[in-house]
Design a protein around this motif. Structure first.
Motif, PDB file in Angstrom:
ATOM      1  N   ALA A   1      17.948  16.360  12.069  1.00 17.88           N
ATOM      2  CA  ALA A   1      18.096  17.493  12.971  1.00 17.88           C
ATOM      3  C   ALA A   1      18.496  18.760  12.219  1.00 17.88           C
ATOM      4  N   LYS A   2      19.258  18.596  11.141  1.00 18.76           N
ATOM      5  CA  LYS A   2      19.734  19.741  10.359  1.00 18.76           C
ATOM      6  C   LYS A   2      18.808  20.078   9.192  1.00 18.76           C
ATOM      7  N   GLY A   3      17.734  19.311   9.036  1.00 18.01           N
ATOM      8  CA  GLY A   3      16.810  19.563   7.934  1.00 18.01           C
ATOM      9  C   GLY A   3      17.366  19.181   6.589  1.00 18.01           C
ATOM     10  N   LEU A   4      18.305  18.229   6.563  1.00 16.27           N
ATOM     11  CA  LEU A   4      18.971  17.844   5.315  1.00 16.27           C
ATOM     12  C   LEU A   4      18.442  16.540   4.730  1.00 16.27           C
ATOM     13  N   LEU A   5      17.421  15.970   5.365  1.00 16.58           N
ATOM     14  CA  LEU A   5      16.904  14.676   4.919  1.00 16.58           C
ATOM     15  C   LEU A   5      15.855  14.919   3.825  1.00 16.58           C
ATOM     16  N   THR A   6      16.331  15.162   2.619  1.00 15.88           N
ATOM     17  CA  THR A   6      15.443  15.506   1.507  1.00 15.88           C
ATOM     18  C   THR A   6      14.938  14.260   0.790  1.00 15.88           C
ATOM     19  N   ASP A   7      13.850  14.420   0.067  1.00 14.29           N
ATOM     20  CA  ASP A   7      13.314  13.311  -0.736  1.00 14.29           C
ATOM     21  C   ASP A   7      14.316  12.877  -1.799  1.00 14.29           C
ATOM     22  N   GLN A   8      15.044  13.846  -2.330  1.00 11.72           N
ATOM     23  CA  GLN A   8      16.000  13.547  -3.393  1.00 11.72           C
ATOM     24  C   GLN A   8      17.155  12.675  -2.897  1.00 11.72           C
ATOM     25  N   ALA A   9      17.436  12.726  -1.601  1.00 11.89           N
ATOM     26  CA  ALA A   9      18.540  11.934  -1.048  1.00 11.89           C
ATOM     27  C   ALA A   9      18.120  10.509  -0.703  1.00 11.89           C
ATOM     28  N   ALA A  10      16.822  10.227  -0.778  1.00 10.45           N
ATOM     29  CA  ALA A  10      16.329   8.884  -0.445  1.00 10.45           C
ATOM     30  C   ALA A  10      16.751   7.878  -1.506  1.00 10.45           C
ATOM     31  N   THR A  11      16.742   6.616  -1.120  1.00  9.92           N
ATOM     32  CA  THR A  11      17.070   5.529  -2.044  1.00  9.92           C
ATOM     33  C   THR A  11      15.777   5.005  -2.660  1.00  9.92           C
ATOM     34  N   ASP A  12      15.613   5.214  -3.956  1.00 12.19           N
ATOM     35  CA  ASP A  12      14.404   4.782  -4.649  1.00 12.19           C
ATOM     36  C   ASP A  12      14.441   3.262  -4.835  1.00 12.19           C
ATOM     37  N   LEU A  13      13.564   2.563  -4.113  1.00 14.33           N
ATOM     38  CA  LEU A  13      13.546   1.100  -4.168  1.00 14.33           C
ATOM     39  C   LEU A  13      12.560   0.548  -5.192  1.00 14.33           C
ATOM     40  N   THR A  14      11.748   1.397  -5.796  1.00 12.23           N
ATOM     41  CA  THR A  14      10.702   0.878  -6.681  1.00 12.23           C
ATOM     42  C   THR A  14      11.285   0.115  -7.868  1.00 12.23           C
ATOM     43  N   GLY A  15      12.371   0.617  -8.441  1.00 12.33           N
ATOM     44  CA  GLY A  15      12.967  -0.040  -9.608  1.00 12.33           C
ATOM     45  C   GLY A  15      13.548  -1.408  -9.299  1.00 12.33           C
ATOM     46  N   ASP A  24       0.840  -1.197   0.000  1.00 16.15           N
ATOM     47  CA  ASP A  24       0.000   0.000   0.000  1.00 16.15           C
ATOM     48  C   ASP A  24       0.874   1.245   0.000  1.00 16.15           C
ATOM     49  N   GLU A  25       0.517   2.218  -0.838  1.00 18.68           N
ATOM     50  CA  GLU A  25       1.283   3.463  -1.027  1.00 18.68           C
ATOM     51  C   GLU A  25       2.701   3.149  -1.530  1.00 18.68           C
ATOM     52  N   PHE A  26       2.741   2.433  -2.613  1.00 21.66           N
ATOM     53  CA  PHE A  26       4.007   1.964  -3.196  1.00 21.66           C
ATOM     54  C   PHE A  26       4.951   3.117  -3.529  1.00 21.66           C
ATOM     55  N   GLN A  27       4.397   4.272  -3.915  1.00 24.43           N
ATOM     56  CA  GLN A  27       5.254   5.394  -4.318  1.00 24.43           C
ATOM     57  C   GLN A  27       6.122   5.899  -3.165  1.00 24.43           C
ATOM     58  N   GLU A  28       5.736   5.596  -1.908  1.00 22.27           N
ATOM     59  CA  GLU A  28       6.538   6.047  -0.778  1.00 22.27           C
ATOM     60  C   GLU A  28       7.894   5.348  -0.722  1.00 22.27           C
ATOM     61  N   MET A  29       8.050   4.259  -1.453  1.00 23.70           N
ATOM     62  CA  MET A  29       9.362   3.608  -1.517  1.00 23.70           C
ATOM     63  C   MET A  29      10.385   4.465  -2.257  1.00 23.70           C
ATOM     64  N   LYS A  30       9.946   5.522  -2.870  1.00 18.38           N
ATOM     65  CA  LYS A  30      10.862   6.450  -3.516  1.00 18.38           C
ATOM     66  C   LYS A  30      11.467   7.455  -2.536  1.00 18.38           C
ATOM     67  N   PHE A  31      10.759   7.725  -1.417  1.00 19.92           N
ATOM     68  CA  PHE A  31      11.076   8.899  -0.620  1.00 19.92           C
ATOM     69  C   PHE A  31      11.353   8.655   0.860  1.00 19.92           C
ATOM     70  N   THR A  32      11.249   7.438   1.348  1.00 10.58           N
ATOM     71  CA  THR A  32      11.296   7.234   2.805  1.00 10.58           C
ATOM     72  C   THR A  32      12.462   6.391   3.296  1.00 10.58           C
ATOM     73  N   GLN A  78      -0.286  19.944   0.626  1.00 10.16           N
ATOM     74  CA  GLN A  78       1.010  20.379   1.137  1.00 10.16           C
ATOM     75  C   GLN A  78       2.017  19.235   1.120  1.00 10.16           C
ATOM     76  N   SER A  79       1.595  18.055   1.563  1.00  8.41           N
ATOM     77  CA  SER A  79       2.517  16.924   1.666  1.00  8.41           C
ATOM     78  C   SER A  79       2.750  16.227   0.332  1.00  8.41           C
ATOM     79  N   ASN A  80       1.957  16.553  -0.688  1.00  2.28           N
ATOM     80  CA  ASN A  80       2.085  15.855  -1.964  1.00  2.28           C
ATOM     81  C   ASN A  80       2.548  16.768  -3.102  1.00  2.28           C
ATOM     82  N   ARG A  81       3.054  17.939  -2.755  1.00  2.00           N
ATOM     83  CA  ARG A  81       3.519  18.846  -3.807  1.00  2.00           C
ATOM     84  C   ARG A  81       4.622  18.220  -4.637  1.00  2.00           C
ATOM     85  N   HIS A  82       5.507  17.407  -4.000  1.00  3.28           N
ATOM     86  CA  HIS A  82       6.630  16.820  -4.735  1.00  3.28           C
ATOM     87  C   HIS A  82       6.187  15.687  -5.643  1.00  3.28           C
TER      88      HIS A  82
END
Length: 347
Positions: free
Chosen positions: A202-216, A180-188, A341-345
């Protein structure tokens, strides 16, 4: 007689499940046909709050008690919590083997008994050959992870992601992998240490772009006939691109979950009033008007019935006032604010 224990505690009242019977029947047939290798991977796509998650939960609770299907429903619910890849791998292993063994033994309490130690799963005493086979695979993968220290946990994940297929292929019980919510494997999921994950947060550096995309990484699994996938997503554009394009392109079918029909919205409205506001009543004409005004949207109907606004459904003007309150100040307004707000990306 004691109340039946279900493997999953559904996220809404049992009687709220409305107008998804045909889709539920189709998905049950899909699982049943896994046994005959007739089911390819598929997806369910819909905006949030359309009843998609409870549909999957009801599916698991239905097919779990059908051991004659010989197909274990394995359910992963992806959230938005940020985790390390190492932690995700261990959670994935534990979830798969716990639920697979629970289905084989027909033990719903075990299915939902998380967290549970790997050791305890390996020590389950049984004469069931499929469970023994699963325990052997569990022992092997834990031993492999403990003895092979890679620079990156992604190398462990490449072995773990195919575990369901490997277990099913060597067993008399296949599996249906429901995410469920498979797309979250891109960002979490982040391929880093626990310490660095905390520091980055803590530094606010944990961006979606830095996540490991597991969907592929599901490219091979998505073609499995002994452990096919059923994935869902509510970020419609993102999930559609994920399962229909890129590495997974051409490997998934899809079903789009729409709002309820107006008459089924009326049925749900009566269910909701009986469950949450038994002090209220509504005439059929006003019930049809209410359902039509919100387009049969199940969550909006729920918001109207449980609104903090002092409501009744006596006239169109009163119903319009209630709807206005909900879309400007109530739960519908709050849902719109947080959802967009949470789905803008994703957009």
């Amino acid at each position: 007689m004691s109340e039946r224990v279900f493997p999953i505690e559904e996220c809404m009242a049992y009687d709220e499940f409305t107008d998804r019977v045909e889709l539920l029947r189709e998905l049950e047939t899909w699982i049943k046909n896994v046994r005959y290798k007739r089911s390819g991977s598929t997806s369910i796509i819909s905006p949030r709050r359309m009843g998609k998650t409870v549909l999957l939960e009801r599916l698991v609770n239905t097919v779990f008690f059908k051991p004659e299907y010989k197909v274990a429903p394995i359910y992963f619910g992806m959230g938005i919590e940020k985790v390390t890849l190492k932690a995700f791998i261990m959670q994935y292993i534990e979830t798969f083997f716990r639920q697979y063994i629970a289905y084989c033994l027909q033990e719903p309490e075990l299915y939902n008994a998380s967290p549970i130690s790997m050791k305890k799963l390996m020590e389950v005493e049984t004469n069931n050959n499929d469970v023994k086979n699963a325990q052997k695979h569990l022992c092997n993968i834990i031993s492999f992870i403990e003895t092979n220290h890679y620079d990156s946990d992604i190398n462990h994940w490449k072995h773990v992601v195919r575990l369901p297929e490997q277990v099913a292929r060597s067993s008399d019980t296949y599996a249906a992998i429901i995410i469920d919510e498979f797309q979250e494997m891109k960002f979490t999921v982040y391929n880093t240490s626990d310490e660095k994950l905390i520091a980055y947060q803590a530094k606010g550096l944990l961006t979606d772009q830095a996540a490991t995309d597991l969907t592929g990484s599901y490219r091979r699994m998505s073609q499995s006939r002994v452990a096919p996938m059923l994935v869902s997503g509510s970020a419609v554009t993102m999930i559609f691109k994920t399962v229909m394009g890129g590495p997974l392109g051409g490997r998934f079918g899809f079903r789009y979950v729409k709002p309820l029909s107006i008459p089924d919205g009326v049925t749900l409205l009566y269910h909701l009033i009986r469950i949450y506001r038994s002090d209220l009543s509504i005439q059929p004409e006003m019930a049809f008007y209410t359902s039509s005004q919100v387009g049969g949207h199940p969550y909006y109907l729920y918001c109207l019935v449980t609104s903090l606004f002092e409501q009744n459904f006596d006239s169109r003007d009163v119903i319009d006032t209630l709807i206005h309150y909900e879309i400007t100040k109530g739960k519908i307004f709050g849902f719109w604010q947080t959802h967009f707000q949470s789905n803008r990306h994703y957009m």
